[in-house]
Design a protein around this motif. Sequence first.
Motif, PDB file in Angstrom:
ATOM      1  N   PHE A 113       0.826  -1.208   0.000  1.00 30.76           N
ATOM      2  CA  PHE A 113       0.000   0.000   0.000  1.00 30.76           C
ATOM      3  C   PHE A 113       0.862   1.259   0.000  1.00 30.76           C
ATOM      4  O   PHE A 113       0.675   2.171  -0.825  1.00 30.76           O
ATOM      5  CB  PHE A 113      -0.926  -0.018   1.231  1.00 30.76           C
ATOM      6  N   MET A 114       1.840   1.315   0.908  1.00 27.15           N
ATOM      7  CA  MET A 114       2.689   2.498   0.985  1.00 27.15           C
ATOM      8  C   MET A 114       3.587   2.597  -0.243  1.00 27.15           C
ATOM      9  O   MET A 114       3.851   3.695  -0.752  1.00 27.15           O
ATOM     10  CB  MET A 114       3.524   2.446   2.262  1.00 27.15           C
ATOM     11  N   GLY A 115       4.042   1.449  -0.746  1.00 28.78           N
ATOM     12  CA  GLY A 115       4.843   1.466  -1.958  1.00 28.78           C
ATOM     13  C   GLY A 115       4.071   1.998  -3.152  1.00 28.78           C
ATOM     14  O   GLY A 115       4.586   2.806  -3.937  1.00 28.78           O
ATOM     15  N   THR A 116       2.827   1.574  -3.289  1.00 26.40           N
ATOM     16  CA  THR A 116       1.991   2.053  -4.387  1.00 26.40           C
ATOM     17  C   THR A 116       1.733   3.543  -4.269  1.00 26.40           C
ATOM     18  O   THR A 116       1.761   4.277  -5.268  1.00 26.40           O
ATOM     19  CB  THR A 116       0.653   1.291  -4.403  1.00 26.40           C
ATOM     20  N   ALA A 117       1.473   4.013  -3.045  1.00 28.57           N
ATOM     21  CA  ALA A 117       1.231   5.445  -2.829  1.00 28.57           C
ATOM     22  C   ALA A 117       2.419   6.266  -3.299  1.00 28.57           C
ATOM     23  O   ALA A 117       2.263   7.272  -4.006  1.00 28.57           O
ATOM     24  CB  ALA A 117       0.943   5.702  -1.348  1.00 28.57           C
ATOM     25  N   PHE A 118       3.613   5.859  -2.923  1.00 26.73           N
ATOM     26  CA  PHE A 118       4.796   6.618  -3.292  1.00 26.73           C
ATOM     27  C   PHE A 118       5.144   6.435  -4.772  1.00 26.73           C
ATOM     28  O   PHE A 118       5.646   7.358  -5.411  1.00 26.73           O
ATOM     29  CB  PHE A 118       5.974   6.216  -2.413  1.00 26.73           C
ATOM     30  N   LEU A 119       4.881   5.244  -5.326  1.00 23.80           N
ATOM     31  CA  LEU A 119       5.150   5.017  -6.741  1.00 23.80           C
ATOM     32  C   LEU A 119       4.261   5.896  -7.615  1.00 23.80           C
ATOM     33  O   LEU A 119       4.689   6.399  -8.663  1.00 23.80           O
ATOM     34  CB  LEU A 119       4.942   3.544  -7.087  1.00 23.80           C
ATOM     35  N   LEU A 120       3.026   6.098  -7.176  1.00 27.89           N
ATOM     36  CA  LEU A 120       2.102   6.934  -7.940  1.00 27.89           C
ATOM     37  C   LEU A 120       2.503   8.410  -7.935  1.00 27.89           C
ATOM     38  O   LEU A 120       1.940   9.198  -8.696  1.00 27.89           O
ATOM     39  CB  LEU A 120       0.681   6.774  -7.392  1.00 27.89           C
ATOM     40  N   ALA A 121       3.484   8.762  -7.087  1.00 32.35           N
ATOM     41  CA  ALA A 121       4.028  10.121  -7.147  1.00 32.35           C
ATOM     42  C   ALA A 121       4.642  10.385  -8.509  1.00 32.35           C
ATOM     43  O   ALA A 121       4.660  11.527  -8.990  1.00 32.35           O
ATOM     44  CB  ALA A 121       5.071  10.321  -6.045  1.00 32.35           C
ATOM     45  N   LEU A 122       5.143   9.325  -9.153  1.00 31.63           N
ATOM     46  CA  LEU A 122       5.704   9.463 -10.497  1.00 31.63           C
ATOM     47  C   LEU A 122       4.617   9.901 -11.481  1.00 31.63           C
ATOM     48  O   LEU A 122       4.867  10.741 -12.362  1.00 31.63           O
ATOM     49  CB  LEU A 122       6.311   8.131 -10.934  1.00 31.63           C
ATOM     50  N   LEU A 123       3.414   9.342 -11.322  1.00 31.92           N
ATOM     51  CA  LEU A 123       2.296   9.741 -12.173  1.00 31.92           C
ATOM     52  C   LEU A 123       1.927  11.199 -11.906  1.00 31.92           C
ATOM     53  O   LEU A 123       1.692  11.969 -12.846  1.00 31.92           O
ATOM     54  CB  LEU A 123       1.094   8.828 -11.919  1.00 31.92           C
ATOM     55  N   GLY A 124       1.880  11.581 -10.617  1.00 35.61           N
ATOM     56  CA  GLY A 124       1.566  12.963 -10.280  1.00 35.61           C
ATOM     57  C   GLY A 124       2.584  13.930 -10.854  1.00 35.61           C
ATOM     58  O   GLY A 124       2.224  14.989 -11.389  1.00 35.61           O
TER      59      GLY A 124
END
Length: 625
Positions: A113-124
């Motif tokens: 969950f936390m990994g996905t949250a931070f990985l999606l920062a790339l999308l942002g």
Amino acid sequence: MRGILSDSQTRQYMKMNDMDIHGQSFKVIHPPQFDDRDNGQGQQSNRWEGYIDWRNRSAIKGRHGGMVAASFILVVEVLENLAYLANASNLVLYLSRFMHFSPSRSANIVTNFMGTAFLLALLGGFLSDVYFTMYCIYLISATTEFLGLVILTVQAHIPSLKPPVCPLVNRNVACEEVDRGKAIMLFAGLYLVALGVGGIKGSLPPHGAEQFDEKTPHGRKQRSSFFNYYVFSLSCGALIAVTFVVWIEDNKGWQWGFGISTATILISIPIFLLGSATYRIKIPTGSPITTIFKVLAASIYHSWVSRNSSNAISNFSTCSLYTTEASEDGEYPKGKAKTQTLTEDLKYLDRALMTTAGPPWLECTIRQVQEVKSVLKILPIFMSTIMLNCCLAQLSTFSVQQAATMNTKVGSLRIPPASLPVFPVLFIMILVPVYNHVIIPLSQKVAHTEIGITHLQRIGIGLVLSIVAMAVAALVEMKRKRVAIQSGLVDSTETLPITFLWVSMQYVLLGSADLFSLAGMMDFFFTEATSSMKSLATALSWVSLAMGYYLSSVLVALVNHITGTFQHTPWLHASNINQDHLDKFYWLLCILSGLNFLHYLFWAQRYRYGSSGHDNQREIQIVNN
């Protein structure tokens, strides 16, 4: 051309000629000429080139940007991190005690969950650079996180949406795990939160950094201070989250904890909007991903063509290239020459500038090649920080479960296990002002440089601290298990006669490592990236966290598979943490961190900062005809 242009300014042309220098062919690009008059609305020099205000008008110097604008962003980050960490820090206990997942499965769910949250920062970051402004991305992301928290609050409040209560007497007895339908609701809420958090992490830090003028020493100093105090804001939100909100979750119910997070992220939106009149908002400049693939494709294509041509190009280092490509701020000063540099590193990419009878879409400019070089150069540094964040992931998983078995009383006060991060948080809140106002000025005087301690030195300090932290964590776990065995409480749910303050040592060390590495990474990636890739590059700091959390999940699964195959008893698979071999896992992380530090030193010693002006760079004269 960056900035807001009138209709007459949008008319442009580009004349392409071929130029032969020492037998090598390159493109000569004659740029369009624009009218820089301001139509009676003020001097052009008073405007921030490439920036607008929230009403899509040109941003004005003295009115937009600066520390006041950044202050709103810092306050918003306090609230956003409070909403996120209030649940993430304690989530492993919620999953194991109320959703009845096993300790290792709960740990993996949290890290994913936390990994996905931070990985999606790339999308942002990508969307901020290409399609939307950072301002819009934050508002969209905050709304998404709010919706996810509403779902989690509703599920925590209604008993029928959770598995039945299972009172435990023996740690080795497993309870009924949450069923499929309720699990779908749980994961839908979690990953909506992850999507929102990712968007915020990818847009808010670069939006704050863009409030400062990087062309002046004062602006660069303020930007560096902003990143330090951004970490301070993260800590302020974390302090409230791991004390007050965690206490509420443990004593009043998780519906109240999720409810506080929901209200907090909702309040952050109008506070962010209050600063709208002060923000300078960077205009999206196009897709950096497209540029990267274009330059790589052009380099490969021209390399293949040159090997099959009698006019193969074998050397790029002896010539000077002349082009009339626009400067980074989009201006073409009359009669003056502006010097850009084409670095000697990654010379293979220089082949993208060759002129051959190829597809028009493969035509690249020098700036595009330099942009791709700047991104590829920082990737080894980025890869070296993933192991550190894998160690940090343990603070949200196994460290919390360790503390849950120990005596958490300080005097007459009982401290919830998930409140352990309060120790590094307080330490960071004290260290940030000291670092910014004492250590940095002192290092500047000693080193006689603008920044004092370099970005790479800060990251290196963080890596060393993570190695020490894992060694300490392994020793503490050995002591905790020895106490459990000596007390005959290995299979009991009773509290072990050992204080949880032993575990706090690894929290302080890893918290300090996080301070040095995170602020250093964000400043480093933002500074070294070109203007069109700053949001995407800054997001790499969060992607490193994401990869660290994913690596933690992979290592747990891999260790369990290998040890289960050869020893018939996996190290980290028991429902009772007292029967696991967590100390051996920590020693493994310590060894891997040491090897990773050697890998980091190899690349850090060879890295040359983009703005340092080293002698091994070739000058490219930019002439405005």
